[in-house]
Structure formats: structure tokens, C-alpha cells
Design a protein around this motif. Structure first.
Motif, PDB file in Angstrom:
ATOM      1  N   ILE A  93       7.917  18.598 -20.097  1.00 58.43           N
ATOM      2  CA  ILE A  93       9.229  17.938 -20.105  1.00 58.43           C
ATOM      3  C   ILE A  93       9.425  17.023 -18.893  1.00 58.43           C
ATOM      4  O   ILE A  93       9.901  15.900 -19.016  1.00 58.43           O
ATOM      5  N   GLU A  94       9.009  17.531 -17.703  1.00 59.10           N
ATOM      6  CA  GLU A  94       9.250  16.757 -16.474  1.00 59.10           C
ATOM      7  C   GLU A  94       8.409  15.477 -16.399  1.00 59.10           C
ATOM      8  O   GLU A  94       8.641  14.633 -15.550  1.00 59.10           O
ATOM      9  N   HIS A  95       7.434  15.331 -17.306  1.00 58.24           N
ATOM     10  CA  HIS A  95       6.663  14.084 -17.368  1.00 58.24           C
ATOM     11  C   HIS A  95       7.364  13.044 -18.233  1.00 58.24           C
ATOM     12  O   HIS A  95       6.963  11.892 -18.278  1.00 58.24           O
ATOM     13  N   ILE A  96       8.393  13.485 -18.936  1.00 57.63           N
ATOM     14  CA  ILE A  96       9.141  12.570 -19.810  1.00 57.63           C
ATOM     15  C   ILE A  96      10.526  12.298 -19.232  1.00 57.63           C
ATOM     16  O   ILE A  96      10.971  11.159 -19.162  1.00 57.63           O
ATOM     17  N   PHE A  97      11.177  13.368 -18.789  1.00 61.24           N
ATOM     18  CA  PHE A  97      12.543  13.244 -18.253  1.00 61.24           C
ATOM     19  C   PHE A  97      12.543  13.516 -16.747  1.00 61.24           C
ATOM     20  O   PHE A  97      11.853  14.412 -16.280  1.00 61.24           O
ATOM     21  N   SER A  98      13.319  12.713 -16.032  1.00 59.55           N
ATOM     22  CA  SER A  98      13.465  12.975 -14.599  1.00 59.55           C
ATOM     23  C   SER A  98      14.920  12.804 -14.206  1.00 59.55           C
ATOM     24  O   SER A  98      15.561  11.834 -14.590  1.00 59.55           O
ATOM     25  N   ALA A  99      15.391  13.782 -13.463  1.00 58.17           N
ATOM     26  CA  ALA A  99      16.789  13.732 -13.013  1.00 58.17           C
ATOM     27  C   ALA A  99      16.797  13.538 -11.506  1.00 58.17           C
ATOM     28  O   ALA A  99      16.668  14.501 -10.761  1.00 58.17           O
TER      29      ALA A  99
END
Lengths: 70, 134
Positions: A56-62
Motif C-alpha cells: 500500500i505504501e508504494h501506492i499511497f503516501s500521506a
């Protein structure tokens, strides 16, 4: 929240409608996620991650969350 | 290629069907009711007849809620925002008009208008919210 959905989709030559079909959501939903106007739920984010075979963290970053943690 | 997911398309189809049936039933009940209250009926019967249109209206509400469940999460959020705006506009609008009616002598408006105003406000709010996500 920022995401790489548009880039990942383009790499596979998928249209927004193609991606929407694979996720069983509407094309407008894909567009809203890509433009950052809508953040997907955790289940949908996992579904997207599984479809692209990435964490997930390779697609979305907050960034705001990362800054808050510092 | 459709704008909707297959799940949503099925839900939309069912919504149309249920809404048409409920609307036809509502029309029949209202016309029947208008004719019935002209007869010399006991008061309790008039009360029952006055409550009858609520049943098809509740069927419409049920159709909408089923449709809502069939939407994807983004569209559910859009609907939720539109309903919240419509509820706020209708609630505060009727509250404000209530004071004007009570204190400033504004003409009396029947309560039957609250639901149509809510539905109209929801329709307008839906357009506004959708534009925001474009």
C-alpha cells in the motif's frame, strides 16, 4: 493523500474504466482517487495494492501523517 | 464502457424498477384517497386514508436505501454529503420560517411541504457535490 495510481495505471496501458472494472467501482471513483479528491477506504486501498502487486505504501503516501510523526 | 461498476449498474436497474412501482402505487393511493375523503366517512376512516400515502412513500425510501447499499464507497460519500446538506437546508429553513410565521406574521405553510423541499434540496445538493469532485 498523494498516490501513484495514474502512473501505475499508465504503465499497464489501462484506462480509468479498465481499472474501475477490475476494482468493481465506477470510473468516477477511480478519477476521484487519482486526482486526490477522495481517499479510498482501507479495504479498497488493499484491493488496489493487491491488483498492482505492491505494498500500500508504494501506492499511497500521506506526507502530512509522516510530518506529524516526526 | 460504462461509467458505473457492474454492481452499481444492477443496483441502478433495481432502483428504477422499485421507484417506478412505488410512484405508480403512490399516484393510485393519492387519487383514491382524494375520491374517498369526499364520501361521508367516519373520522377514523379518514385518518386511515390520510396515512395510506405514507406506505408507498416509505417504499420509495426503501428503494433509495437499497440503491445506496449498491453504490461504491465514493458514491456513498457523495450521497451522504448531499443528504447532510439537504437536511441542514431543510431543517434550518423550516426552523427559520417557523420563527417568521410565529413572530412576524408570515403566512402559514403546511407541513406536507417539508419532504418535497428536502427532496428538492437533496437534488440540488447532489449536483453541487458532484461538481466539487469533478
Amino acid at each position: 493523500m498523494r498516490n501513484r495510481l495514474k502512473v501505475l495505471r499508465a504503465e499497464r496501458n489501462w484506462s480509468q474504466a479498465d481499472l474501475a472494472d477490475k476494482l468493481d467501482v465506477s470510473r468516477q471513483s477511480v478519477n476521484a482517487i487519482e486526482t486526490g479528491k477522495y481517499d479510498p477506504s482501507l479495504p479498497l486501498a488493499f484491493k488496489i495494492a493487491a491488483l498492482f502487486g505492491l505494498p500500500i505504501e508504494h501506492i499511497f503516501s500521506a506526507e502530512d501523517v509522516a510530518q506529524a510523526a516526526e | 464502457m460504462s461509467e458505473q461498476s457492474s454492481t452499481q449498474a444492477r443496483a441502478a436497474k433495481r432502483y428504477s424498477r422499485d421507484m417506478i412501482l412505488a410512484s405508480l402505487l403512490y399516484t393510485a393511493v393519492v387519487f383514491g384517497g382524494v375520491l374517498a375523503i369526499k364520501q361521508d366517512l367516519p373520522h377514523w376512516a379518514v385518518i386511515v386514508i390520510a396515512l395510506l400515502p405514507i406506505l408507498p412513500a416509505l417504499l420509495m425510501l426503501r428503494a433509495y436505501l437499497v440503491f445506496l447499499k449498491g453504490m461504491d464507497e465514493f458514491h456513498r460519500q457523495v450521497q451522504g454529503e448531499a443528504v447532510a446538506i439537504a437536511a441542514g437546508v431543510t431543517g434550518f429553513g423550516s426552523f427559520t420560517y417557523g420563527f417568521l410565521e410565529e413572530w412576524a406574521g408570515f403566512p402559514h405553510l403546511p407541513l406536507i411541504w417539508v419532504l418535497p423541499v428536502l427532496i428538492f434540496a437533496w437534488g440540488v445538493a447532489l449536483c453541487v457535490v458532484r461538481l466539487r469532485y469533478k
